[in-house]
Design a protein around this motif. Structure first.
Motif, PDB file in Angstrom:
ATOM      1  N   HIS A   1       0.830  -1.205   0.000  1.00  0.00           N
ATOM      2  CA  HIS A   1       0.000   0.000   0.000  1.00  0.00           C
ATOM      3  C   HIS A   1       0.870   1.263   0.000  1.00  0.00           C
ATOM      4  CE1 HIS A   1      -3.407   2.607   0.815  1.00  0.00           C
ATOM      5  NE2 HIS A   1      -2.703   3.152   1.795  1.00  0.00           N
ATOM      6  N   GLU A   2       1.913   1.258   0.830  1.00  0.00           N
ATOM      7  CA  GLU A   2       2.806   2.420   0.913  1.00  0.00           C
ATOM      8  C   GLU A   2       3.576   2.616  -0.400  1.00  0.00           C
ATOM      9  OE1 GLU A   2       4.649   5.738   2.895  1.00  0.00           O
ATOM     10  OE2 GLU A   2       2.753   4.687   3.050  1.00  0.00           O
ATOM     11  N   ARG A   3       4.047   1.533  -0.992  1.00  0.00           N
ATOM     12  CA  ARG A   3       4.746   1.625  -2.280  1.00  0.00           C
ATOM     13  C   ARG A   3       3.827   2.267  -3.325  1.00  0.00           C
ATOM     14  NH1 ARG A   3       9.033  -2.654  -2.974  1.00  0.00           N
ATOM     15  NH2 ARG A   3       9.090  -3.652  -0.960  1.00  0.00           N
ATOM     16  N   HIS A   4       2.622   1.729  -3.378  1.00  0.00           N
ATOM     17  CA  HIS A   4       1.654   2.216  -4.355  1.00  0.00           C
ATOM     18  C   HIS A   4       1.425   3.718  -4.171  1.00  0.00           C
ATOM     19  CE1 HIS A   4      -2.305   2.520  -6.360  1.00  0.00           C
ATOM     20  NE2 HIS A   4      -1.756   1.623  -7.166  1.00  0.00           N
ATOM     21  N   ARG A   5       1.222   4.138  -2.934  1.00  0.00           N
ATOM     22  CA  ARG A   5       0.992   5.550  -2.637  1.00  0.00           C
ATOM     23  C   ARG A   5       2.178   6.408  -3.094  1.00  0.00           C
ATOM     24  NH1 ARG A   5       2.471   9.158   0.774  1.00  0.00           N
ATOM     25  NH2 ARG A   5       3.667   7.780   2.121  1.00  0.00           N
ATOM     26  N   LEU A   6       3.388   5.965  -2.797  1.00  0.00           N
ATOM     27  CA  LEU A   6       4.584   6.730  -3.178  1.00  0.00           C
ATOM     28  C   LEU A   6       4.736   6.830  -4.700  1.00  0.00           C
ATOM     29  CD1 LEU A   6       7.071   5.394  -0.486  1.00  0.00           C
ATOM     30  CD2 LEU A   6       6.106   7.709  -0.624  1.00  0.00           C
ATOM     31  N   PHE A   7       4.428   5.755  -5.402  1.00  0.00           N
ATOM     32  CA  PHE A   7       4.490   5.815  -6.869  1.00  0.00           C
ATOM     33  C   PHE A   7       3.483   6.827  -7.409  1.00  0.00           C
ATOM     34  CE2 PHE A   7       6.774   1.681  -7.057  1.00  0.00           C
ATOM     35  CZ  PHE A   7       7.729   2.024  -7.999  1.00  0.00           C
ATOM     36  N   ILE A   8       2.270   6.805  -6.894  1.00  0.00           N
ATOM     37  CA  ILE A   8       1.216   7.676  -7.406  1.00  0.00           C
ATOM     38  C   ILE A   8       1.498   9.134  -7.065  1.00  0.00           C
ATOM     39  CG2 ILE A   8      -1.272   8.179  -7.348  1.00  0.00           C
ATOM     40  CD1 ILE A   8      -0.166   5.429  -8.692  1.00  0.00           C
ATOM     41  N   GLU A   9       1.956   9.394  -5.854  1.00  0.00           N
ATOM     42  CA  GLU A   9       2.189  10.778  -5.430  1.00  0.00           C
ATOM     43  C   GLU A   9       3.280  11.465  -6.261  1.00  0.00           C
ATOM     44  OE1 GLU A   9       2.862  10.830  -1.214  1.00  0.00           O
ATOM     45  OE2 GLU A   9       0.736  10.529  -0.786  1.00  0.00           O
ATOM     46  N   SER A  10       4.403  10.821  -6.459  1.00  0.00           N
ATOM     47  CA  SER A  10       5.482  11.467  -7.215  1.00  0.00           C
ATOM     48  C   SER A  10       6.455  10.489  -7.860  1.00  0.00           C
ATOM     49  CB  SER A  10       6.273  12.421  -6.305  1.00  0.00           C
ATOM     50  OG  SER A  10       6.887  11.679  -5.259  1.00  0.00           O
ATOM     51  N   GLY A  11       6.378   9.235  -7.458  1.00  0.00           N
ATOM     52  CA  GLY A  11       7.348   8.250  -7.927  1.00  0.00           C
ATOM     53  C   GLY A  11       7.331   8.004  -9.428  1.00  0.00           C
ATOM     54  N   VAL A  12       6.145   7.923 -10.018  1.00  0.00           N
ATOM     55  CA  VAL A  12       6.071   7.680 -11.461  1.00  0.00           C
ATOM     56  C   VAL A  12       6.754   8.817 -12.215  1.00  0.00           C
ATOM     57  CG1 VAL A  12       4.528   7.476 -13.459  1.00  0.00           C
ATOM     58  CG2 VAL A  12       4.035   6.185 -11.371  1.00  0.00           C
ATOM     59  N   GLU A  13       6.458  10.059 -11.839  1.00  0.00           N
ATOM     60  CA  GLU A  13       7.067  11.209 -12.524  1.00  0.00           C
ATOM     61  C   GLU A  13       8.584  11.210 -12.367  1.00  0.00           C
ATOM     62  OE1 GLU A  13       4.381  11.524 -10.449  1.00  0.00           O
ATOM     63  OE2 GLU A  13       2.895  11.848 -12.021  1.00  0.00           O
ATOM     64  N   GLU A  14       9.068  10.912 -11.162  1.00  0.00           N
ATOM     65  CA  GLU A  14      10.518  10.868 -10.933  1.00  0.00           C
ATOM     66  C   GLU A  14      11.159   9.742 -11.752  1.00  0.00           C
ATOM     67  OE1 GLU A  14      13.739  10.262  -7.337  1.00  0.00           O
ATOM     68  OE2 GLU A  14      11.763  11.071  -6.829  1.00  0.00           O
ATOM     69  N   ALA A  15      10.490   8.594 -11.801  1.00  0.00           N
ATOM     70  CA  ALA A  15      11.004   7.464 -12.583  1.00  0.00           C
ATOM     71  C   ALA A  15      11.087   7.818 -14.068  1.00  0.00           C
ATOM     72  CB  ALA A  15      10.125   6.232 -12.372  1.00  0.00           C
ATOM     73  N   VAL A  16      10.082   8.505 -14.586  1.00  0.00           N
ATOM     74  CA  VAL A  16      10.088   8.924 -15.989  1.00  0.00           C
ATOM     75  C   VAL A  16      11.266   9.861 -16.249  1.00  0.00           C
ATOM     76  CG1 VAL A  16       8.851  10.309 -17.723  1.00  0.00           C
ATOM     77  CG2 VAL A  16       7.622   8.579 -16.384  1.00  0.00           C
ATOM     78  N   GLU A  17      11.452  10.849 -15.396  1.00  0.00           N
ATOM     79  CA  GLU A  17      12.582  11.782 -15.561  1.00  0.00           C
ATOM     80  C   GLU A  17      13.909  11.046 -15.546  1.00  0.00           C
ATOM     81  OE1 GLU A  17      12.409  14.978 -12.684  1.00  0.00           O
ATOM     82  OE2 GLU A  17      10.288  15.342 -13.151  1.00  0.00           O
ATOM     83  N   ASN A  18      14.073  10.125 -14.607  1.00  0.00           N
ATOM     84  CA  ASN A  18      15.330   9.378 -14.518  1.00  0.00           C
ATOM     85  C   ASN A  18      15.544   8.489 -15.733  1.00  0.00           C
ATOM     86  OD1 ASN A  18      16.272  10.468 -12.097  1.00  0.00           O
ATOM     87  ND2 ASN A  18      15.036   9.044 -10.897  1.00  0.00           N
ATOM     88  N   LEU A  19      14.492   7.859 -16.209  1.00  0.00           N
ATOM     89  CA  LEU A  19      14.606   7.009 -17.395  1.00  0.00           C
ATOM     90  C   LEU A  19      15.003   7.837 -18.616  1.00  0.00           C
ATOM     91  CD1 LEU A  19      14.349   4.038 -18.162  1.00  0.00           C
ATOM     92  CD2 LEU A  19      11.935   4.446 -18.656  1.00  0.00           C
ATOM     93  N   LEU A  20      14.404   9.008 -18.749  1.00  0.00           N
ATOM     94  CA  LEU A  20      14.739   9.895 -19.868  1.00  0.00           C
ATOM     95  C   LEU A  20      16.196  10.350 -19.808  1.00  0.00           C
ATOM     96  CD1 LEU A  20      11.503  12.055 -20.049  1.00  0.00           C
ATOM     97  CD2 LEU A  20      12.295  10.452 -21.779  1.00  0.00           C
ATOM     98  N   SER A  21      16.733  10.529 -18.615  1.00  0.00           N
ATOM     99  CA  SER A  21      18.137  10.952 -18.506  1.00  0.00           C
ATOM    100  C   SER A  21      19.093   9.785 -18.742  1.00  0.00           C
ATOM    101  CB  SER A  21      18.407  11.615 -17.153  1.00  0.00           C
ATOM    102  OG  SER A  21      18.388  10.667 -16.122  1.00  0.00           O
TER     103      SER A  21
END
Length: 174
Positions: free
Chosen positions: A52-72
Motif C-alpha cells: 500500500h505504501e509503495r503504491h501511494r509513493l508511486f502515485i504521489e510522485s514516484g512515477v514522474e521521478e522514474a520517468v525523468e530518470n529514465l529519460l536521462s
C-alpha cells in the motif's frame, strides 16, 4: 549490434524478482537486456515497505521521478518490456519523448486512467482475473493491441510458461 531492451520492474523492484531471470535468459541472445528497478528509478525503497505504501509513493510522485530518470538514462531507441507500475512508467516516458521501437506491458493496470497513447507500437497483456485491467472500451478508444490471458491474474507475468511465450512473441516481432 543488438537492439537495447529495457525491462521495467513491477512495484516490488528487485525484491522477490527471481521471475525476471526467465525474461532475461530468453531475450539476452537477441537483445542487449537492461533491467531497471521501478523503485530505484522512482527513488522508493524496495524493502521494508508495504504494498500500500509503495503504491501511494508511486502515485504521489514516484512515477514522474522514474520517468525523468529514465529519460536521462536512455538516449537511444529502445524496446520496452514492462510489468505493472513499470508499464505506466514506460508509457509516460514514451509520451515524454523516450524513443521506443516497441512497447510491451503486462498487468499495467494504471494505464486505464491514460487519455493519450504513445505513437510507438504498443502491445498489452492482462490476466482475465485482474480486477483492475482496463475495460474493452478503453482498449478500443486507445487503438492498442491487447491480449486477455484466460485464467490469468495480476501477477501472470511471474508464470514461467507465460514468460517464455511472451519472449518468443517479442523476438518474432523484431
Amino acid at each position: 549490434m543488438k537492439q537495447r531492451l529495457l525491462i521495467l520492474s513491477d512495484l516490488w523492484g528487485k525484491e522477490n524478482a527471481d521471475w525476471v531471470s526467465t525474461y532475461v535468459e530468453n531475450l539476452s541472445e537477441d537483445f542487449e537486456v537492461v533491467f531497471y528497478s521501478s523503485c530505484e528509478l522512482a527513488g522508493i525503497p524496495d524493502f521494508d515497505i508495504t504494498e500500500h505504501e509503495r503504491h501511494r509513493l508511486f502515485i504521489e510522485s514516484g512515477v514522474e521521478e522514474a520517468v525523468e530518470n529514465l529519460l536521462s538514462l536512455e538516449k537511444e531507441e529502445v524496446v520496452i518490456l514492462a510489468f505493472s507500475i513499470g508499464g505506466t512508467i514506460g508509457w509516460k516516458a514514451s509520451l515524454a519523448g523516450l524513443k521506443i521501437a516497441s512497447f510491451y506491458a503486462v498487468s499495467a493496470t494504471r494505464l486505464r486512467y491514460e487519455k493519450e497513447k504513445p505513437l510507438n507500437k504498443v502491445t498489452l497483456y492482462y490476466g482475465e482475473g485482474d480486477a483492475y485491467k482496463p475495460d474493452v472500451s478503453w482498449f478500443e478508444k486507445m487503438k492498442v493491441d491487447y491480449h486477455i490471458i484466460p485464467k490469468g491474474t495480476h501477477e501472470l507475468y511471474r508464470d514461467k510458461e507465460f514468460a517464455k511465450k511472451l519472449c518468443l512473441e517479442i523476438k518474432s516481432k523484431r
